[in-house]
Every structure is written in structure tokens, then in C-alpha cells.
Scaffold this motif. Sequence first.
Motif, PDB file in Angstrom:
ATOM      1  N   THR A  67     -67.670   8.480  16.729  1.00  0.00           N
ATOM      2  CA  THR A  67     -68.142   8.082  18.053  1.00  0.00           C
ATOM      3  C   THR A  67     -67.654   6.686  18.400  1.00  0.00           C
ATOM      4  OG1 THR A  67     -70.123   9.446  17.751  1.00  0.00           O
ATOM      5  CG2 THR A  67     -70.191   7.797  19.496  1.00  0.00           C
ATOM      6  N   ASP A  68     -67.659   5.784  17.419  1.00  0.00           N
ATOM      7  CA  ASP A  68     -67.176   4.415  17.644  1.00  0.00           C
ATOM      8  C   ASP A  68     -65.689   4.411  17.991  1.00  0.00           C
ATOM      9  OD1 ASP A  68     -69.704   3.498  17.102  1.00  0.00           O
ATOM     10  OD2 ASP A  68     -69.261   2.899  15.034  1.00  0.00           O
ATOM     11  N   LEU A  69     -64.922   5.232  17.283  1.00  0.00           N
ATOM     12  CA  LEU A  69     -63.486   5.326  17.579  1.00  0.00           C
ATOM     13  C   LEU A  69     -63.251   5.854  18.990  1.00  0.00           C
ATOM     14  CD1 LEU A  69     -62.042   6.735  14.213  1.00  0.00           C
ATOM     15  CD2 LEU A  69     -61.504   4.515  15.238  1.00  0.00           C
ATOM     16  N   GLU A  70     -64.035   6.841  19.382  1.00  0.00           N
ATOM     17  CA  GLU A  70     -63.915   7.395  20.739  1.00  0.00           C
ATOM     18  C   GLU A  70     -64.178   6.319  21.788  1.00  0.00           C
ATOM     19  OE1 GLU A  70     -65.394  11.911  19.475  1.00  0.00           O
ATOM     20  OE2 GLU A  70     -66.723  10.564  20.570  1.00  0.00           O
ATOM     21  N   ALA A  71     -65.234   5.529  21.567  1.00  0.00           N
ATOM     22  CA  ALA A  71     -65.572   4.472  22.525  1.00  0.00           C
ATOM     23  C   ALA A  71     -64.474   3.427  22.599  1.00  0.00           C
ATOM     24  CB  ALA A  71     -66.898   3.826  22.130  1.00  0.00           C
ATOM     25  N   LEU A  72     -63.898   3.067  21.452  1.00  0.00           N
ATOM     26  CA  LEU A  72     -62.811   2.073  21.439  1.00  0.00           C
ATOM     27  C   LEU A  72     -61.573   2.593  22.160  1.00  0.00           C
ATOM     28  CD1 LEU A  72     -63.111   0.690  17.795  1.00  0.00           C
ATOM     29  CD2 LEU A  72     -63.409  -0.617  19.918  1.00  0.00           C
ATOM     30  N   LEU A  73     -61.241   3.859  21.931  1.00  0.00           N
ATOM     31  CA  LEU A  73     -60.078   4.443  22.606  1.00  0.00           C
ATOM     32  C   LEU A  73     -60.275   4.449  24.117  1.00  0.00           C
ATOM     33  CD1 LEU A  73     -59.248   7.473  20.270  1.00  0.00           C
ATOM     34  CD2 LEU A  73     -57.699   5.578  20.810  1.00  0.00           C
ATOM     35  N   GLU A  74     -61.453   4.851  24.553  1.00  0.00           N
ATOM     36  CA  GLU A  74     -61.723   4.899  25.998  1.00  0.00           C
ATOM     37  C   GLU A  74     -61.711   3.506  26.615  1.00  0.00           C
ATOM     38  OE1 GLU A  74     -65.391   6.991  26.247  1.00  0.00           O
ATOM     39  OE2 GLU A  74     -64.524   8.915  25.616  1.00  0.00           O
ATOM     40  N   GLU A  75     -62.039   2.510  25.802  1.00  0.00           N
ATOM     41  CA  GLU A  75     -62.085   1.137  26.308  1.00  0.00           C
ATOM     42  C   GLU A  75     -60.709   0.474  26.324  1.00  0.00           C
ATOM     43  OE1 GLU A  75     -63.853  -3.182  24.818  1.00  0.00           O
ATOM     44  OE2 GLU A  75     -64.820  -1.343  24.145  1.00  0.00           O
ATOM     45  N   GLN A  76     -59.901   0.736  25.290  1.00  0.00           N
ATOM     46  CA  GLN A  76     -58.668  -0.028  25.116  1.00  0.00           C
ATOM     47  C   GLN A  76     -57.414   0.668  25.648  1.00  0.00           C
ATOM     48  OE1 GLN A  76     -58.116  -1.798  21.264  1.00  0.00           O
ATOM     49  NE2 GLN A  76     -60.299  -2.139  20.959  1.00  0.00           N
ATOM     50  N   VAL A  77     -57.455   1.980  25.828  1.00  0.00           N
ATOM     51  CA  VAL A  77     -56.292   2.680  26.379  1.00  0.00           C
ATOM     52  C   VAL A  77     -56.732   3.443  27.627  1.00  0.00           C
ATOM     53  CG1 VAL A  77     -55.204   2.921  24.122  1.00  0.00           C
ATOM     54  CG2 VAL A  77     -56.654   4.740  24.952  1.00  0.00           C
ATOM     55  N   ALA A 284     -53.189  15.974  19.628  1.00  0.00           N
ATOM     56  CA  ALA A 284     -52.187  15.467  18.689  1.00  0.00           C
ATOM     57  C   ALA A 284     -52.831  15.105  17.359  1.00  0.00           C
ATOM     58  CB  ALA A 284     -51.475  14.249  19.272  1.00  0.00           C
ATOM     59  N   SER A 285     -52.032  15.159  16.292  1.00  0.00           N
ATOM     60  CA  SER A 285     -52.525  14.804  14.967  1.00  0.00           C
ATOM     61  C   SER A 285     -51.349  14.404  14.085  1.00  0.00           C
ATOM     62  CB  SER A 285     -53.269  15.992  14.341  1.00  0.00           C
ATOM     63  OG  SER A 285     -53.696  15.689  13.034  1.00  0.00           O
ATOM     64  N   GLY A 286     -51.528  13.319  13.320  1.00  0.00           N
ATOM     65  CA  GLY A 286     -50.503  12.907  12.376  1.00  0.00           C
ATOM     66  C   GLY A 286     -49.941  11.525  12.660  1.00  0.00           C
ATOM     67  N   ALA A 287     -49.570  10.811  11.598  1.00  0.00           N
ATOM     68  CA  ALA A 287     -49.061   9.449  11.737  1.00  0.00           C
ATOM     69  C   ALA A 287     -47.800   9.391  12.588  1.00  0.00           C
ATOM     70  CB  ALA A 287     -48.794   8.861  10.351  1.00  0.00           C
ATOM     71  N   GLU A 288     -46.987  10.449  12.526  1.00  0.00           N
ATOM     72  CA  GLU A 288     -45.737  10.454  13.299  1.00  0.00           C
ATOM     73  C   GLU A 288     -45.986  10.566  14.799  1.00  0.00           C
ATOM     74  OE1 GLU A 288     -46.712  14.781  12.632  1.00  0.00           O
ATOM     75  OE2 GLU A 288     -46.846  12.900  11.477  1.00  0.00           O
ATOM     76  N   LYS A 289     -47.233  10.862  15.189  1.00  0.00           N
ATOM     77  CA  LYS A 289     -47.552  11.009  16.610  1.00  0.00           C
ATOM     78  C   LYS A 289     -48.084   9.712  17.243  1.00  0.00           C
ATOM     79  CE  LYS A 289     -46.525  15.384  16.731  1.00  0.00           C
ATOM     80  NZ  LYS A 289     -47.431  16.435  17.174  1.00  0.00           N
ATOM     81  N   VAL A 290     -48.254   8.668  16.448  1.00  0.00           N
ATOM     82  CA  VAL A 290     -48.878   7.443  16.960  1.00  0.00           C
ATOM     83  C   VAL A 290     -48.067   6.814  18.089  1.00  0.00           C
ATOM     84  CG1 VAL A 290     -49.573   5.078  16.398  1.00  0.00           C
ATOM     85  CG2 VAL A 290     -50.116   6.956  14.823  1.00  0.00           C
ATOM     86  N   MET A 291     -46.795   6.553  17.857  1.00  0.00           N
ATOM     87  CA  MET A 291     -45.973   5.928  18.904  1.00  0.00           C
ATOM     88  C   MET A 291     -45.727   6.879  20.082  1.00  0.00           C
ATOM     89  SD  MET A 291     -46.041   3.061  17.666  1.00  0.00           S
ATOM     90  CE  MET A 291     -45.218   2.268  19.039  1.00  0.00           C
ATOM     91  N   ASP A 310     -57.757   9.332  11.536  1.00  0.00           N
ATOM     92  CA  ASP A 310     -56.669   8.503  11.014  1.00  0.00           C
ATOM     93  C   ASP A 310     -55.669   8.183  12.115  1.00  0.00           C
ATOM     94  OD1 ASP A 310     -57.863   8.577   8.557  1.00  0.00           O
ATOM     95  OD2 ASP A 310     -56.510  10.083   7.696  1.00  0.00           O
ATOM     96  N   THR A 311     -55.295   9.195  12.880  1.00  0.00           N
ATOM     97  CA  THR A 311     -54.358   8.975  13.984  1.00  0.00           C
ATOM     98  C   THR A 311     -54.982   8.055  15.020  1.00  0.00           C
ATOM     99  OG1 THR A 311     -53.508  11.215  13.632  1.00  0.00           O
ATOM    100  CG2 THR A 311     -52.878  10.128  15.678  1.00  0.00           C
ATOM    101  N   ALA A 312     -56.264   8.248  15.312  1.00  0.00           N
ATOM    102  CA  ALA A 312     -56.961   7.395  16.282  1.00  0.00           C
ATOM    103  C   ALA A 312     -56.948   5.935  15.847  1.00  0.00           C
ATOM    104  CB  ALA A 312     -58.390   7.872  16.470  1.00  0.00           C
ATOM    105  N   SER A 313     -57.217   5.695  14.574  1.00  0.00           N
ATOM    106  CA  SER A 313     -57.237   4.320  14.056  1.00  0.00           C
ATOM    107  C   SER A 313     -55.865   3.668  14.187  1.00  0.00           C
ATOM    108  CB  SER A 313     -57.676   4.318  12.585  1.00  0.00           C
ATOM    109  OG  SER A 313     -58.998   4.782  12.459  1.00  0.00           O
ATOM    110  N   GLU A 314     -54.815   4.432  13.908  1.00  0.00           N
ATOM    111  CA  GLU A 314     -53.468   3.876  13.994  1.00  0.00           C
ATOM    112  C   GLU A 314     -53.054   3.645  15.445  1.00  0.00           C
ATOM    113  OE1 GLU A 314     -50.381   5.356  11.425  1.00  0.00           O
ATOM    114  OE2 GLU A 314     -51.843   6.366  10.147  1.00  0.00           O
TER     115      GLU A 314
END
Length: 326
Positions: A67-77, A284-291, A310-314
Amino acid sequence: MADKKNDIELMRQMHTVLVLHFLEGRKQSEIAETLNLSTSKVNRLITQGRKMGMVKIDIENPFQRLTDLEALLEEQVPLNRALVTSAVPGSPDTTLKQVGLAAANHLIETIRDGDVIAISGGKAVSAVVQNIETDRKFDVTVVPLTGGVQGKFYTDVNHLATQLADRLGGEAILVHAPLFAESREQRDMLMDVASIKQAFETARQANVALVGVGSIQTPGSSYYDLHPMPESDRKMLVGTGITAEFLAHLMRPDGTVADYALNSRLVALKPEELRQCKRVIGVASGAEKVMPIRAILNGHHMDSLILDEDTASEVLAATEGAQNVA
């Protein structure tokens, strides 16, 4: 004095009823029998106690980190909605299935009868379709955003459109054309064929879009399922600054379509044509999808994103790094 005593006894009785009901989980009829009260009296005491603020409900969230990651994503991107699932260490396929399940549930919650659902192909969208389960039928139309491909049929957009329509109880409109034309002129001719033109016009009117985000960094990237090429050409693509694939278009880091010859031969909607769609759900899922995710977000091509933790954090780390540089 008698009234005050009565009030105290009423409060004591109300407290007892609330404890029995909310903490011990006893039914109102059981409480009534235990305290020798009528069921209606118990109901009134519970209602009055709640109105007086004597009941406070605290729900523990076992997935607080998500839930914290979701809130950060909605706030920062630039996202209206983010959904983050658990990652399964050492098992990218299982992690993708988790993401697909969350996206499938979100899609079912999102759609309404009469909706047009436009979809892309790919592994992530396939994971969503495979996890669709519903106990009712939806009067929806599913239509591809691109032409079809040969080979891995389970990720082909026409195959997925048919499956999604079947699972939802709707109908599918297919695009009977290859994803890549032989030339730009052939592409223009195909886009003008009546059935193809009608399918893409329907896609432009979609209420909901379900899309994957592709990488070009690794040999196993989905883009090379669409258009196989030698390793030297792959390195050349990366060297030119191309970061992502979206609706089979090669994209720059800022989310714009790259000036690359293959893009002009695509039988597909252009990414910017999705902006008139109210709900564009990215998966999406996976480190290669971050950029690639960052590129598509920079281009404002989707308003919802479903991914693993993991992808969300990256993605968040890359976003913070870019902001610090700026």
C-alpha cells in the motif's frame, strides 16, 4: 438523581452489549438471550453506541508495504492508480502471474456493460487474460490495438482478444493484418482496408485499454518475438537511445515515438491515440521493464499501472534519481 443512575446503567448495558457483539463476535439474538433483552433492544443499543462514538473499528493491513508503494507511485509519477503485488523471489514467472491476477481483478472491477476494451499483445496481457474469472457476463467488445503476429500464439493480440471476450462473455473484433507491413505504402494500404479500418476506429473509441510495456534490452524481450533481429541490430537500437516498446512502437526515454524505420511500417494505433481513452491500464513485471515503464509514464501514455513490489521499488528509485539530477 434517579435519571442519572438510569443513564449510568444504560451506558453500562450498552457497553456490555457492544463488547459481546464486536469483541466476542456474538449474534444479537444470543446477546438478547444472555442479558434477557429483546433482540430489538439489543439492536437499538448497538446503534446508539455507534452513534455516540463508543465503537472504533481498526482494520489491520497485512500488505502495508504494498500500500505504501502504491501511494508513493501515485504521488511521484503521473498515475491516477497504482496496484502493487508481492514478488516471488527467484521466480519471475510466478511474480508475473501474481501481477496478472491483480490486473484481472482490477479489470473486472473497472469495466461496465457496453464498454469497448482495447488491448495489446504480449506476455503481461496474456497473464491478465489467463486469470480472468467472473460469475457474470459482460456486454463488452474486445478489440486489438495492433495487427497480429505469427509464432507464439498465446501472446498474439488476436488470440488474446478472442480469449478475453470469451472469458468476459462479450464479443471480439479481430484485426486480420500482420503487425509489420513490407513497406510504409503497404502499411497505409492495409490501414485503409474496410475491416481493418473499422477495427481500429472501434479501438480509438475504447473506454478501457489494457496494455503491456516492452523492453528491448534483453534477448528474451517481447519485441523480438514481434520482429526477430540479429544481436548487432539489437545493440544498435539500444545505442540510439531507444528505451521501450509500446504498441509495438519503439520509444525514446521521454515517451515519444522514435524516428526508426520499422515504426512507419506498423499496422497499429499510435501511442498518442490512446490519450482519449479514459482508462489505460498498464501491466508490467521485471527489472528489465523499469526504464521502459519510466519512458511510457514520461509520455503520459497510461493512467493506471499494475506491477510487482520489486519493479515498483526500482521505478521509484529511478524516478528519485532522475529528479535529483534535474
